[in-house]
Design a protein around this motif. Structure first.
Motif, PDB file in Angstrom:
ATOM      1  N   GLY A  74     -37.704 -54.335 -50.637  1.00 32.92           N
ATOM      2  CA  GLY A  74     -36.389 -53.701 -50.660  1.00 32.92           C
ATOM      3  C   GLY A  74     -36.515 -52.184 -50.717  1.00 32.92           C
ATOM      4  O   GLY A  74     -37.491 -51.659 -51.261  1.00 32.92           O
ATOM      5  N   MET A  75     -35.544 -51.492 -50.136  1.00 32.03           N
ATOM      6  CA  MET A  75     -35.587 -50.026 -50.156  1.00 32.03           C
ATOM      7  C   MET A  75     -34.182 -49.443 -50.196  1.00 32.03           C
ATOM      8  O   MET A  75     -33.249 -50.013 -49.638  1.00 32.03           O
ATOM      9  CB  MET A  75     -36.384 -49.480 -48.967  1.00 32.03           C
ATOM     10  CG  MET A  75     -36.091 -50.097 -47.622  1.00 32.03           C
ATOM     11  SD  MET A  75     -37.395 -49.766 -46.408  1.00 32.03           S
ATOM     12  CE  MET A  75     -38.466 -51.188 -46.639  1.00 32.03           C
ATOM     13  N   ARG A  76     -34.051 -48.331 -50.888  1.00 32.04           N
ATOM     14  CA  ARG A  76     -32.773 -47.599 -50.907  1.00 32.04           C
ATOM     15  C   ARG A  76     -33.060 -46.119 -50.724  1.00 32.04           C
ATOM     16  O   ARG A  76     -34.030 -45.609 -51.286  1.00 32.04           O
ATOM     17  CB  ARG A  76     -32.042 -47.802 -52.240  1.00 32.04           C
ATOM     18  CG  ARG A  76     -31.504 -49.191 -52.404  1.00 32.04           C
ATOM     19  CD  ARG A  76     -30.632 -49.335 -53.650  1.00 32.04           C
ATOM     20  NE  ARG A  76     -30.310 -50.755 -53.848  1.00 32.04           N
ATOM     21  CZ  ARG A  76     -29.567 -51.227 -54.830  1.00 32.04           C
ATOM     22  NH1 ARG A  76     -29.056 -50.409 -55.735  1.00 32.04           N
ATOM     23  NH2 ARG A  76     -29.320 -52.522 -54.937  1.00 32.04           N
ATOM     24  N   TRP A  77     -32.188 -45.469 -49.942  1.00 30.45           N
ATOM     25  CA  TRP A  77     -32.285 -44.019 -49.754  1.00 30.45           C
ATOM     26  C   TRP A  77     -31.049 -43.350 -50.358  1.00 30.45           C
ATOM     27  O   TRP A  77     -29.933 -43.902 -50.282  1.00 30.45           O
ATOM     28  CB  TRP A  77     -32.334 -43.677 -48.254  1.00 30.45           C
ATOM     29  CG  TRP A  77     -33.678 -43.875 -47.630  1.00 30.45           C
ATOM     30  CD1 TRP A  77     -34.774 -44.448 -48.186  1.00 30.45           C
ATOM     31  CD2 TRP A  77     -34.066 -43.500 -46.297  1.00 30.45           C
ATOM     32  NE1 TRP A  77     -35.821 -44.459 -47.282  1.00 30.45           N
ATOM     33  CE2 TRP A  77     -35.414 -43.885 -46.123  1.00 30.45           C
ATOM     34  CE3 TRP A  77     -33.401 -42.881 -45.235  1.00 30.45           C
ATOM     35  CZ2 TRP A  77     -36.113 -43.676 -44.931  1.00 30.45           C
ATOM     36  CZ3 TRP A  77     -34.094 -42.669 -44.047  1.00 30.45           C
ATOM     37  CH2 TRP A  77     -35.433 -43.048 -43.898  1.00 30.45           C
ATOM     38  N   PHE A  78     -31.270 -42.151 -50.907  1.00 27.09           N
ATOM     39  CA  PHE A  78     -30.189 -41.360 -51.505  1.00 27.09           C
ATOM     40  C   PHE A  78     -30.284 -39.925 -50.999  1.00 27.09           C
ATOM     41  O   PHE A  78     -31.373 -39.461 -50.628  1.00 27.09           O
ATOM     42  CB  PHE A  78     -30.321 -41.337 -53.039  1.00 27.09           C
ATOM     43  CG  PHE A  78     -30.356 -42.722 -53.636  1.00 27.09           C
ATOM     44  CD1 PHE A  78     -29.191 -43.360 -54.021  1.00 27.09           C
ATOM     45  CD2 PHE A  78     -31.565 -43.410 -53.765  1.00 27.09           C
ATOM     46  CE1 PHE A  78     -29.223 -44.647 -54.530  1.00 27.09           C
ATOM     47  CE2 PHE A  78     -31.604 -44.700 -54.272  1.00 27.09           C
ATOM     48  CZ  PHE A  78     -30.430 -45.313 -54.651  1.00 27.09           C
ATOM     49  N   GLU A  79     -29.121 -39.248 -51.032  1.00 25.23           N
ATOM     50  CA  GLU A  79     -29.104 -37.803 -50.794  1.00 25.23           C
ATOM     51  C   GLU A  79     -28.480 -37.154 -52.018  1.00 25.23           C
ATOM     52  O   GLU A  79     -27.444 -37.616 -52.513  1.00 25.23           O
ATOM     53  CB  GLU A  79     -28.295 -37.475 -49.533  1.00 25.23           C
ATOM     54  CG  GLU A  79     -29.016 -37.970 -48.289  1.00 25.23           C
ATOM     55  CD  GLU A  79     -28.322 -37.664 -46.971  1.00 25.23           C
ATOM     56  OE1 GLU A  79     -28.945 -37.885 -45.926  1.00 25.23           O
ATOM     57  OE2 GLU A  79     -27.157 -37.199 -46.981  1.00 25.23           O
ATOM     58  N   VAL A  80     -29.132 -36.107 -52.510  1.00 27.78           N
ATOM     59  CA  VAL A  80     -28.662 -35.429 -53.714  1.00 27.78           C
ATOM     60  C   VAL A  80     -28.343 -33.981 -53.361  1.00 27.78           C
ATOM     61  O   VAL A  80     -29.160 -33.282 -52.737  1.00 27.78           O
ATOM     62  CB  VAL A  80     -29.732 -35.469 -54.834  1.00 27.78           C
ATOM     63  CG1 VAL A  80     -29.194 -34.849 -56.116  1.00 27.78           C
ATOM     64  CG2 VAL A  80     -30.204 -36.900 -55.080  1.00 27.78           C
ATOM     65  N   ASN A  81     -27.154 -33.528 -53.735  1.00 29.95           N
ATOM     66  CA  ASN A  81     -26.770 -32.121 -53.575  1.00 29.95           C
ATOM     67  C   ASN A  81     -26.605 -31.526 -54.958  1.00 29.95           C
ATOM     68  O   ASN A  81     -25.752 -31.979 -55.732  1.00 29.95           O
ATOM     69  CB  ASN A  81     -25.445 -32.012 -52.799  1.00 29.95           C
ATOM     70  CG  ASN A  81     -25.690 -32.131 -51.305  1.00 29.95           C
ATOM     71  OD1 ASN A  81     -26.234 -31.222 -50.680  1.00 29.95           O
ATOM     72  ND2 ASN A  81     -25.340 -33.285 -50.743  1.00 29.95           N
ATOM     73  N   VAL A  82     -27.423 -30.532 -55.257  1.00 29.71           N
ATOM     74  CA  VAL A  82     -27.353 -29.848 -56.546  1.00 29.71           C
ATOM     75  C   VAL A  82     -26.715 -28.486 -56.296  1.00 29.71           C
ATOM     76  O   VAL A  82     -27.163 -27.738 -55.418  1.00 29.71           O
ATOM     77  CB  VAL A  82     -28.765 -29.670 -57.158  1.00 29.71           C
ATOM     78  CG1 VAL A  82     -28.674 -29.031 -58.536  1.00 29.71           C
ATOM     79  CG2 VAL A  82     -29.505 -31.002 -57.214  1.00 29.71           C
ATOM     80  N   THR A  83     -25.670 -28.182 -57.053  1.00 26.32           N
ATOM     81  CA  THR A  83     -24.968 -26.907 -56.851  1.00 26.32           C
ATOM     82  C   THR A  83     -25.030 -26.073 -58.118  1.00 26.32           C
ATOM     83  O   THR A  83     -24.605 -26.526 -59.191  1.00 26.32           O
ATOM     84  CB  THR A  83     -23.482 -27.162 -56.482  1.00 26.32           C
ATOM     85  OG1 THR A  83     -23.448 -28.123 -55.422  1.00 26.32           O
ATOM     86  CG2 THR A  83     -22.808 -25.872 -56.041  1.00 26.32           C
ATOM     87  N   GLY A  84     -25.588 -24.894 -57.991  1.00 32.42           N
ATOM     88  CA  GLY A  84     -25.643 -23.948 -59.101  1.00 32.42           C
ATOM     89  C   GLY A  84     -24.853 -22.701 -58.727  1.00 32.42           C
ATOM     90  O   GLY A  84     -23.772 -22.796 -58.148  1.00 32.42           O
ATOM     91  N   ARG A  85     -25.422 -21.535 -58.999  1.00 30.44           N
ATOM     92  CA  ARG A  85     -24.735 -20.295 -58.595  1.00 30.44           C
ATOM     93  C   ARG A  85     -25.777 -19.273 -58.174  1.00 30.44           C
ATOM     94  O   ARG A  85     -26.728 -18.998 -58.930  1.00 30.44           O
ATOM     95  CB  ARG A  85     -23.888 -19.751 -59.751  1.00 30.44           C
ATOM     96  CG  ARG A  85     -22.981 -18.607 -59.300  1.00 30.44           C
ATOM     97  CD  ARG A  85     -22.128 -18.095 -60.428  1.00 30.44           C
ATOM     98  NE  ARG A  85     -22.956 -17.498 -61.473  1.00 30.44           N
ATOM     99  CZ  ARG A  85     -22.529 -17.206 -62.696  1.00 30.44           C
ATOM    100  NH1 ARG A  85     -21.285 -17.450 -63.051  1.00 30.44           N
ATOM    101  NH2 ARG A  85     -23.352 -16.668 -63.589  1.00 30.44           N
TER     102      ARG A  85
END
Ligand code: GLV
Ligand code: MN
Ligand code: MN
Length: 421
Positions: free
Chosen positions: A215-226
């Motif tokens: 089994g496999m899962r893919w994710f996309e992560v967006n990290v927002t700082g300043r």
């Protein structure tokens, strides 16, 4: 009726064909960079179509660019027995991942022609579009549409990191066919592939009888700082997206290790903005790939990752959004097809063992709509997704021989079934 022992592929011709297509997108380090739906992909598709037609096949293309080269059988009302894999590669791909599966299919057809063997059902060689998922996520995109996992509109709308859309690129290279993806039916489907891991080599086995895919899962992560000035912003006042992302990436690795040795986790794509050496990073994008043979373990890794990302974001005063972009559950292949591969390996005297695939393959989705299994051959050091990927001529030949024999075995089994035998 038994299959003659002397039915073996032409090893030199198969190897030369692999080396010939390896020139399309060849890299200085000996690999291939042939991302899906690029001009190089068009070039290898043109080559494949011409080679199949020269071998007497009729080539049809569906509206996802999947290519089907058909050698007729005695009874062309029967669904074909398919041999499929992919000709697209990773940015630092090797010469064998995917390629040997398609070209061994072509070699199977050339061998059947040489030996003037008529099969009962037609045989088809398939080049699946965008197996790698490197340019357009997710992987196995068009075998997925074929199997009804993804809508066609979803595939068309996928964007690469430069904002090019899958559908526009498919049209641009001229490989949008007229057949509706999925309309094509198979009697069975086989895929030959390199193992891409160390097990066969370590155990001195020539053939992997693949029983399923993890089994496999893919994710996309967006990290927002300043974004702010690197010289004048005190450490205590920063909202540094990069530092937070770095901690999250380490958390991904730690989670996978906790689920080890079967669990694996990878962050392979990272983008930082504005990517300027004296600006504190304001946003970071990264991908996550989690895999495990047990679906429940993949789900647990996802839960742990979501918790870790939220905790790190709070502690580092940034925002983080996690999107799951792919979920491919563990797959168990068809027992009859597994049996055909097992018999084929035994008949030819190749040392073999059963194995579960760590990598994703088109066969995993095709298995939802047709009896399917796979054959693995070793690759040196288990190394793949690397330009140095290496498999010996004898190993490719062995895999192609098992593939051809498994197809003939299945054809014969189906013919006997039809006769009521
Ligand atoms: C396909 O190459 C995969 O990610 O397993
Ligand atoms: Mn592959
Ligand atoms: Mn691959």
């Amino acid at each position: 009726m038994s299959i003659a022992a002397n039915i073996t592929v032409n090893a030199e011709r198969l190897w030369d064909t692999i080396m010939e297509t390896a020139r399309i997108g060849a890299t200085p380090k000996g690999g291939i960079k042939r991302l899906t739906l690029t001009d190089l992909d068009r070039q290898v598709r043109d080559w494949f179509r011409a080679a199949c037609e020269a071998a007497g096949c009729t080539v049809t293309i569906d509206d996802m660019g999947n290519m089907f080269a058909r050698r007729p059988g005695r009874d062309n009302t029967l669904p074909p027995i398919a041999i499929g894999s992919h000709l697209d590669t990773q940015p630092t791909g090797g010469k064998f991942d995917g390629v040997i599966g398609v070209l061994s299919g072509l070699e199977a057809i050339r061998t059947l022609n040489d030996l003037q063997i008529e099969t009962n059902a037609p045989i088809e060689v398939v080049n699946w579009t965008n197996e790698e998922g490197s340019r357009f996520a997710p992987a196995m995109l068009c075998s997925g549409v074929f199997a009804g996992v993804f809508p066609r509109e979803f595939a068309d709308s996928r964007e690469d990191r430069e904002g090019h859309r899958f559908g526009e690129e498919l049209d641009r290279i001229g490989y949008r066919g007229t057949e509706t993806c999925g309309a094509h039916k198979f009697g069975a489907h086989f895929e030959l592939h390199i193992e891409q891991g160390p097990i066969l080599e370590a155990e001195g086995k020539t053939i992997g009888i693949v029983t399923g895919v993890q089994g496999m899962r893919w994710f996309e992560v967006n990290v927002t700082g300043r974004e702010s000035h690197a010289g004048s912003t005190p450490m205590s006042l920063r909202h540094d997206a990069m530092v937070a992302a770095a901690r999250m990436i380490v958390a991904v690795s730690d989670i996978a290790r906790r689920h080890g040795p079967a669990g694996v986790g990878t962050v392979g794509l990272v983008e930082c903005r504005p990517n300027s050496r004296n600006v504190i990073p304001g946003s970071v994008f990264f991908s996550i790939d989690f895999r495990h043979p047990e679906d429940s373990a993949v789900a647990a890794m996802e839960d742990e990752m979501r918790r870790a990302v939220a905790e790190i974001a709070a502690a580092d005063a940034v925002e983080a959004a996690v999107e799951r972009v792919w979920d491919s559950p563990a797959v168990r292949f068809n027992d009859d097809c597994i049996g055909a591969v097992e018999r084929a390996a035994a008949a030819q005297g190749y040392p073999a063992r059963r194995i579960v695939s760590g990598a994703g393959h088109d066969a995993a989705y095709v298995a939802r709509v047709a009896p399917t299994s796979m054959i693995f051959v070793p690759c040196e050091g288990g190394l793949s997704h690397n330009e140095a990927e290496k498999t010996e001529k004898d190993q490719v030949t062995a895999g192609a021989n098992v593939l051809l024999r498994a197809v003939l075995d299945t054809d014969q089994r189906f013919a006997e079934r039809e006769r009521g035998g």
